[in-house]
Motif scaffolding. Sequence first.
Motif, short mmCIF file in Angstrom:
data_model
loop_
_atom_site.label_atom_id
_atom_site.label_comp_id
_atom_site.label_asym_id
_atom_site.label_seq_id
_atom_site.Cartn_x
_atom_site.Cartn_y
_atom_site.Cartn_z
N LEU A 110 137.20 41.35 135.33
CA LEU A 110 136.86 40.07 135.88
C LEU A 110 138.39 38.32 136.18
CD1 LEU A 110 135.20 38.18 137.35
CD2 LEU A 110 134.24 37.89 135.11
N GLY A 111 139.29 39.13 135.35
CA GLY A 111 140.21 38.05 135.21
C GLY A 111 141.10 38.34 136.90
N ILE A 112 141.09 39.83 136.86
CA ILE A 112 142.48 39.57 138.22
C ILE A 112 141.42 39.18 139.68
CG2 ILE A 112 143.15 41.77 140.01
CD1 ILE A 112 142.93 43.84 137.69
N VAL A 113 139.58 39.33 139.86
CA VAL A 113 139.01 38.66 140.67
C VAL A 113 139.37 37.51 140.72
CG1 VAL A 113 136.87 38.52 141.92
CG2 VAL A 113 137.28 40.72 140.79
N PHE A 114 139.31 36.58 139.53
CA PHE A 114 139.48 35.57 139.99
C PHE A 114 140.86 34.65 139.68
CE2 PHE A 114 135.59 34.59 137.62
CZ PHE A 114 134.76 33.03 137.72
N GLY A 115 141.85 35.42 139.86
CA GLY A 115 143.33 34.94 139.97
C GLY A 115 143.19 35.44 141.60
N LEU A 116 143.18 36.36 141.75
CA LEU A 116 143.23 36.56 143.45
C LEU A 116 142.11 35.64 144.45
CD1 LEU A 116 143.00 40.67 143.77
CD2 LEU A 116 144.42 38.85 143.96
N ASN A 117 141.26 35.20 144.02
CA ASN A 117 140.79 34.71 144.78
C ASN A 117 139.32 33.69 144.32
OD1 ASN A 117 138.03 33.26 146.71
ND2 ASN A 117 139.21 34.83 148.23
N PHE A 118 139.23 32.93 143.59
CA PHE A 118 138.64 32.25 142.58
C PHE A 118 137.32 32.20 142.90
CE2 PHE A 118 135.46 28.57 140.38
CZ PHE A 118 136.62 28.97 139.28
N TYR A 119 136.75 31.69 144.24
CA TYR A 119 135.14 32.14 144.77
C TYR A 119 135.00 33.57 144.63
CZ TYR A 119 136.41 27.76 147.20
OH TYR A 119 137.48 26.38 146.27
N VAL A 120 135.75 34.37 144.77
CA VAL A 120 135.23 35.90 144.21
C VAL A 120 134.93 35.63 143.08
CG1 VAL A 120 135.36 38.82 145.21
CG2 VAL A 120 136.16 36.95 147.16
N GLY A 121 135.58 35.47 142.29
CA GLY A 121 135.17 35.51 141.28
C GLY A 121 134.12 34.82 140.66
N ILE A 122 133.62 33.88 141.00
CA ILE A 122 132.21 33.16 140.98
C ILE A 122 131.43 34.31 141.07
CG2 ILE A 122 131.11 31.24 141.42
CD1 ILE A 122 132.75 30.54 139.79
N ILE A 123 131.17 34.92 142.68
CA ILE A 123 130.55 35.64 143.26
C ILE A 123 130.30 36.98 142.41
CG2 ILE A 123 129.79 36.85 144.80
CD1 ILE A 123 131.01 34.81 146.81
N THR A 124 130.98 37.34 141.88
CA THR A 124 131.51 38.66 140.69
C THR A 124 130.56 38.09 139.70
OG1 THR A 124 133.84 39.43 141.82
CG2 THR A 124 132.73 40.21 140.12
N LEU A 125 131.17 36.89 138.93
CA LEU A 125 130.24 36.51 137.51
C LEU A 125 128.64 36.48 137.44
CD1 LEU A 125 130.36 35.99 134.92
CD2 LEU A 125 131.67 34.20 135.08
N ALA A 126 128.44 35.69 138.97
CA ALA A 126 126.76 35.71 139.02
C ALA A 126 126.15 37.21 139.53
CB ALA A 126 126.37 34.45 141.03
N THR A 127 126.99 37.91 140.33
CA THR A 127 126.34 39.26 140.76
C THR A 127 126.52 39.93 139.03
OG1 THR A 127 127.21 39.16 142.34
CG2 THR A 127 126.82 41.13 141.96
N TRP A 128 127.15 40.03 137.78
CA TRP A 128 127.11 40.49 137.01
C TRP A 128 125.39 40.18 135.52
CZ3 TRP A 128 127.52 38.77 131.80
CH2 TRP A 128 127.50 39.48 130.70
N LYS A 129 125.75 37.97 136.84
CA LYS A 129 124.26 38.04 135.31
C LYS A 129 123.32 38.28 136.16
CE LYS A 129 127.12 33.88 133.53
NZ LYS A 129 126.83 34.46 131.71
N VAL A 130 122.89 38.29 137.59
CA VAL A 130 122.07 38.38 138.01
C VAL A 130 121.14 39.90 137.45
CG1 VAL A 130 120.55 39.30 139.81
CG2 VAL A 130 122.46 36.27 139.63
N LEU A 131 122.53 41.00 137.40
CA LEU A 131 121.49 42.60 137.52
C LEU A 131 121.81 42.32 136.29
CD1 LEU A 131 125.07 44.05 139.74
CD2 LEU A 131 122.72 43.90 140.17
N LYS A 132 122.01 41.99 134.90
CA LYS A 132 122.10 41.74 133.43
C LYS A 132 120.38 41.58 133.79
CE LYS A 132 124.05 39.37 130.11
NZ LYS A 132 124.33 38.52 129.10
N HIS A 133 120.01 40.38 134.33
CA HIS A 133 118.97 39.77 133.90
C HIS A 133 117.68 41.04 134.61
CE1 HIS A 133 115.42 37.71 133.14
NE2 HIS A 133 115.41 37.60 134.46
N ILE A 134 118.66 42.00 135.32
CA ILE A 134 117.50 42.13 136.26
C ILE A 134 117.25 43.82 135.99
CG2 ILE A 134 117.10 44.13 138.12
CD1 ILE A 134 117.66 41.20 140.42
N THR A 135 118.44 44.49 134.71
CA THR A 135 118.49 46.07 134.94
C THR A 135 118.19 45.88 132.98
OG1 THR A 135 121.04 46.07 134.34
CG2 THR A 135 119.78 46.48 136.21
N ASN A 136 118.85 44.86 132.80
CA ASN A 136 118.98 44.78 131.04
C ASN A 136 119.69 45.69 130.27
OD1 ASN A 136 116.25 42.89 130.53
ND2 ASN A 136 115.27 44.09 130.99
#
Length: 194
Positions: A110-136
């Motif tokens: 995630l540090g790589i992604v944020f370093g390359l593109n902050f907005y893609v980092g936000i999307i990736t983090l949000a995706t992770w949170k949503v998937l964690k909530h859905i899949t547990n």
Amino acid sequence: MTTLLLVIFAYLIGSFPTGVIIGKVFFNTDIRNHGSKNIGATNAERILGKKAGFAVSIIDILKVFLPVFIYRKLTNDMNTSALIGIAGLLGHCYPIYLKFKGGKGVSSFLGIVFGLNFYVGIITLATWKVLKHITNYVSVSSMISCFISSFIFLYLNGPSVVFFTLFIGSIFIVYLHRTNIKRLLNGTENRVKK
């Protein structure tokens, strides 16, 4: 030569064993002896609590984010920045300070992604949170989120070095989660506590 030195430097920073340091300094506990015995944020949270897990995650992100972000800002070279990030990721997963026994690299990725593109980092983090909530499952959300981030860069930049670097990095993350995959197939993987 300069790029090689930067890669080595990124690896050494990435090798900083955040979970082990926080566990020993603040809790007199070596998390390598408890839970999954992993040095990453997930095990730190299980053993030391949510605040400690959050701190480990943030530092593990930052130790890879900073070299990538600084180099990208100074040079605008996305490709080399991605390679520097992978060096930091390898440092976290195979830290020289811990006889090359490290974490599973999700926060560092995630540090790589944020370093390359902050907005893609936000999307990736949000995706992770949503998937964690859905899949547990932290492992499932982590692996899928890494792949999604690489394909976002494919959409943005085409089949670039950045995409292939992150895609291979995602495969590496899956490899590091092979024991989690076995537990998922066996129905014994740890679920997220509600």
